[in-house]
Motif scaffolding. Structure first.
Motif, PDB file in Angstrom:
ATOM      1  N   UNK A 313      63.196  48.420  79.302  1.00  0.00           N
ATOM      2  CA  UNK A 313      64.265  49.350  78.957  1.00  0.00           C
ATOM      3  C   UNK A 313      64.151  50.632  79.760  1.00  0.00           C
ATOM      4  N   UNK A 314      62.936  51.103  79.947  1.00  0.00           N
ATOM      5  CA  UNK A 314      62.741  52.316  80.744  1.00  0.00           C
ATOM      6  C   UNK A 314      63.168  52.086  82.191  1.00  0.00           C
ATOM      7  N   UNK A 315      62.826  50.919  82.734  1.00  0.00           N
ATOM      8  CA  UNK A 315      63.234  50.594  84.110  1.00  0.00           C
ATOM      9  C   UNK A 315      64.745  50.504  84.218  1.00  0.00           C
ATOM     10  N   UNK A 316      65.378  49.910  83.206  1.00  0.00           N
ATOM     11  CA  UNK A 316      66.847  49.821  83.208  1.00  0.00           C
ATOM     12  C   UNK A 316      67.471  51.213  83.214  1.00  0.00           C
ATOM     13  N   UNK A 317      66.954  52.113  82.398  1.00  0.00           N
ATOM     14  CA  UNK A 317      67.501  53.470  82.355  1.00  0.00           C
ATOM     15  C   UNK A 317      67.311  54.168  83.698  1.00  0.00           C
ATOM     16  N   UNK A 318      66.188  53.921  84.364  1.00  0.00           N
ATOM     17  CA  UNK A 318      65.946  54.563  85.659  1.00  0.00           C
ATOM     18  C   UNK A 318      66.915  54.053  86.728  1.00  0.00           C
ATOM     19  N   UNK A 319      67.103  52.726  86.788  1.00  0.00           N
ATOM     20  CA  UNK A 319      68.032  52.200  87.811  1.00  0.00           C
ATOM     21  C   UNK A 319      69.470  52.577  87.469  1.00  0.00           C
ATOM     22  N   UNK A 320      69.763  52.705  86.181  1.00  0.00           N
ATOM     23  CA  UNK A 320      71.113  53.129  85.791  1.00  0.00           C
ATOM     24  C   UNK A 320      71.375  54.561  86.255  1.00  0.00           C
ATOM     25  N   UNK A 321      70.379  55.414  86.172  1.00  0.00           N
ATOM     26  CA  UNK A 321      70.523  56.783  86.666  1.00  0.00           C
ATOM     27  C   UNK A 321      70.792  56.793  88.168  1.00  0.00           C
ATOM     28  N   UNK A 322      70.099  55.915  88.904  1.00  0.00           N
ATOM     29  CA  UNK A 322      70.338  55.811  90.350  1.00  0.00           C
ATOM     30  C   UNK A 322      71.774  55.377  90.608  1.00  0.00           C
ATOM     31  N   UNK A 323      72.226  54.346  89.884  1.00  0.00           N
ATOM     32  CA  UNK A 323      73.611  53.854  90.043  1.00  0.00           C
ATOM     33  C   UNK A 323      74.606  54.961  89.713  1.00  0.00           C
ATOM     34  N   UNK A 324      74.388  55.680  88.619  1.00  0.00           N
ATOM     35  CA  UNK A 324      75.321  56.738  88.218  1.00  0.00           C
ATOM     36  C   UNK A 324      75.389  57.845  89.265  1.00  0.00           C
ATOM     37  N   UNK A 325      74.241  58.201  89.819  1.00  0.00           N
ATOM     38  CA  UNK A 325      74.225  59.230  90.860  1.00  0.00           C
ATOM     39  C   UNK A 325      74.972  58.758  92.102  1.00  0.00           C
ATOM     40  N   UNK A 326      74.787  57.487  92.478  1.00  0.00           N
ATOM     41  CA  UNK A 326      75.497  56.939  93.638  1.00  0.00           C
ATOM     42  C   UNK A 326      77.001  56.936  93.397  1.00  0.00           C
ATOM     43  N   UNK A 327      77.411  56.568  92.182  1.00  0.00           N
ATOM     44  CA  UNK A 327      78.837  56.563  91.854  1.00  0.00           C
ATOM     45  C   UNK A 327      79.425  57.963  91.981  1.00  0.00           C
ATOM     46  N   UNK A 328      78.663  58.963  91.522  1.00  0.00           N
ATOM     47  CA  UNK A 328      79.138  60.330  91.648  1.00  0.00           C
ATOM     48  C   UNK A 328      79.275  60.757  93.106  1.00  0.00           C
ATOM     49  N   UNK A 329      78.306  60.408  93.933  1.00  0.00           N
ATOM     50  CA  UNK A 329      78.372  60.762  95.360  1.00  0.00           C
ATOM     51  C   UNK A 329      79.560  60.101  96.050  1.00  0.00           C
ATOM     52  N   UNK A 330      79.799  58.837  95.689  1.00  0.00           N
ATOM     53  CA  UNK A 330      80.830  58.042  96.367  1.00  0.00           C
ATOM     54  C   UNK A 330      82.224  58.246  95.786  1.00  0.00           C
ATOM     55  N   UNK A 331      82.293  58.860  94.610  1.00  0.00           N
ATOM     56  CA  UNK A 331      83.592  59.019  93.949  1.00  0.00           C
ATOM     57  C   UNK A 331      84.159  57.716  93.441  1.00  0.00           C
ATOM     58  N   UNK A 332      83.271  56.810  92.996  1.00  0.00           N
ATOM     59  CA  UNK A 332      83.691  55.497  92.527  1.00  0.00           C
ATOM     60  C   UNK A 332      83.315  55.302  91.060  1.00  0.00           C
ATOM     61  N   UNK A 333      84.012  54.393  90.430  1.00  0.00           N
ATOM     62  CA  UNK A 333      83.674  54.010  89.067  1.00  0.00           C
ATOM     63  C   UNK A 333      82.262  53.411  89.044  1.00  0.00           C
ATOM     64  N   UNK A 334      81.514  53.717  87.994  1.00  0.00           N
ATOM     65  CA  UNK A 334      80.131  53.243  87.930  1.00  0.00           C
ATOM     66  C   UNK A 334      80.039  51.719  87.983  1.00  0.00           C
ATOM     67  N   UNK A 335      80.922  51.046  87.254  1.00  0.00           N
ATOM     68  CA  UNK A 335      80.904  49.593  87.265  1.00  0.00           C
ATOM     69  C   UNK A 335      81.270  49.003  88.613  1.00  0.00           C
TER      70      UNK A 335
END
Length: 385
Positions: A313-335
């Protein structure tokens, strides 16, 4: 001004479509099916636009496969669609056609971070064209089709070439055209029916309110569902147009003693009760006579293995944070950047390098390029110290 739409219902007319397709390297395609009104979601129309000419072809009047297959399956000829997966499956299931090369304007728009990716919204935003929604839920299996329905259907492909050109030019400018092409290829590889494996799901599982019913009522509901399905198939009508889920649930709970009582049940179609209700009451009577051991209860929720341990679960939360940050940089939906389900697959696989990450099911190469290093760092953060 666009050319008049050509409605194709005969082999001779279909050969004129072949001649038009032979002269082009791209064709816009859309399909209409009958699922909203009919029992089967069979293919009812195929719309094509090539070199400015739009055709609306009737697969209920003639076999379209021999006329379209050589062109749509040609990997050197691009098929332009909007929201391709459903139409790809329809073409494959009903015509045996596997599209050879694809551009999907909905995918393209999603990779640009468009605020709305529906066709109507995109046409208005980029081309200033307003498309009516009047026949969005029309019965496309009815015949003859009125001229206004044929013209409405033609609108789904008439402007797709121009829209695709605009979106792909923006993708190229943003350095994302290769992302889109990878997504197009993935759709072609994964959108065709491969056959359903495993047992059919219990139909009562769709009725969440049935969880509160006793076992005899659940068994009765299962009989009512089968009864409705048979009538819908015979009449070629959508299930909800025969009787609503709520009506079946009420009938299974009460199990009326007579056709008159069934017809009087709130929400149950009175005419249907008088025409076909006797067969339903016989089913209910059989359920009443079953011993308790033969009653089939509401399906228990399936357990999908053990719950993730704290480290997972901790690993999932960490990779999710990476994905969310990338989505913010790219201006794309997280999914759009990477779905949570895929992130969980990544955590389960625990890849050690970019090649291993790229090998995880449904992970795309562009995703590895955009955030692969950060995902791997986040994944192995605990192990690294």
């Amino acid at each position: 001004m666009s050319r008049p739409t050509i409605h194709v219902e005969t082999p001779g007319q279909a050969r004129s479509v072949e001649r038009a397709l032979a002269r082009v390297r791209s064709v816009a395609v859309d399909c209409e099916a009958a699922g909203y009104h009919r029992y089967s979601d069979r293919l009812c129309l195929v719309q094509l636009t090539a070199a400015g000419q739009t055709f609306v072809l009737d697969p209920l009047a003639l076999d379209l496969a021999p006329h379209l297959r050589p062109f749509l399956e040609d990997p050197a000829r691009v098929t332009i669609m909007h929201g391709a997966p459903y139409d790809l499956r329809l073409l494959h299931r009903d015509l045996g056609i596997r599209v050879g090369a694809l551009t999907d304007t909905q995918v393209a728009a999603s990779l640009l971070g468009e605020p709305a990716v529906g066709l109507q919204a995109l046409l208005e935003r980029h081309l200033g064209i307003r498309v009516s929604k009047r026949f969005q839920r029309a019965d496309w299996a009815s015949r003859p089709l009125p001229a206004e329905m044929i013209e409405y259907a033609a609108g789904d492909t008439r402007h797709l070439h121009r829209l695709a050109e605009i979106l792909e030019a923006r993708l190229e400018e943003a350095g994302r055209l290769s992302w889109a092409r990878e997504e197009y290829r993935w759709l072609l590889d994964n959108s065709f029916d491969g056959g359903n494996e495993g047992p059919e799901p219990d139909p009562v599982a769709r009725f969440k309110a049935a969880r509160r019913l006793d076992d005899r009522s659940v068994t009765a509901l299962r009989e009512a569902i089968a009864w409705r399905d048979r009538i819908a198939r015979e009449r070629d009508r959508a299930l909800f147009r025969v009787a609503s889920d709520a009506a079946l649930l009420a009938a299974a709970r009460v199990r009326p003693p007579s056709v008159a009582a069934l017809a009087a049940l709130q929400g149950f179609p009175s005419r249907l009760a008088h025409q076909k209700g006797g067969a339903l009451l016989k089913r209910f009577a059989r359920v009443e006579g079953l011993p308790a051991r033969e009653l089939v209860p509401y399906p228990r929720p399936t357990t999908r293995g053990t719950r993730p341990d704290p480290e997972e679960e901790a690993a999932f939360e960490r990779v999710k944070e990476v994905r969310n940050a990338a989505a913010g940089r790219l201006g794309l939906d997280r999914g759009r950047v990477m779905a949570n389900q895929v992130l969980r697959e990544v955590v389960a696989a625990m890849p050690g390098d970019r090649a291993g990450l790229a090998a995880v099911a449904e992970v795309r190469r562009w995703q590895v390029d955009v955030m692969g290093g950060e995902l791997l760092d986040a994944l192995w953060k605990r192990a690294a110290g």
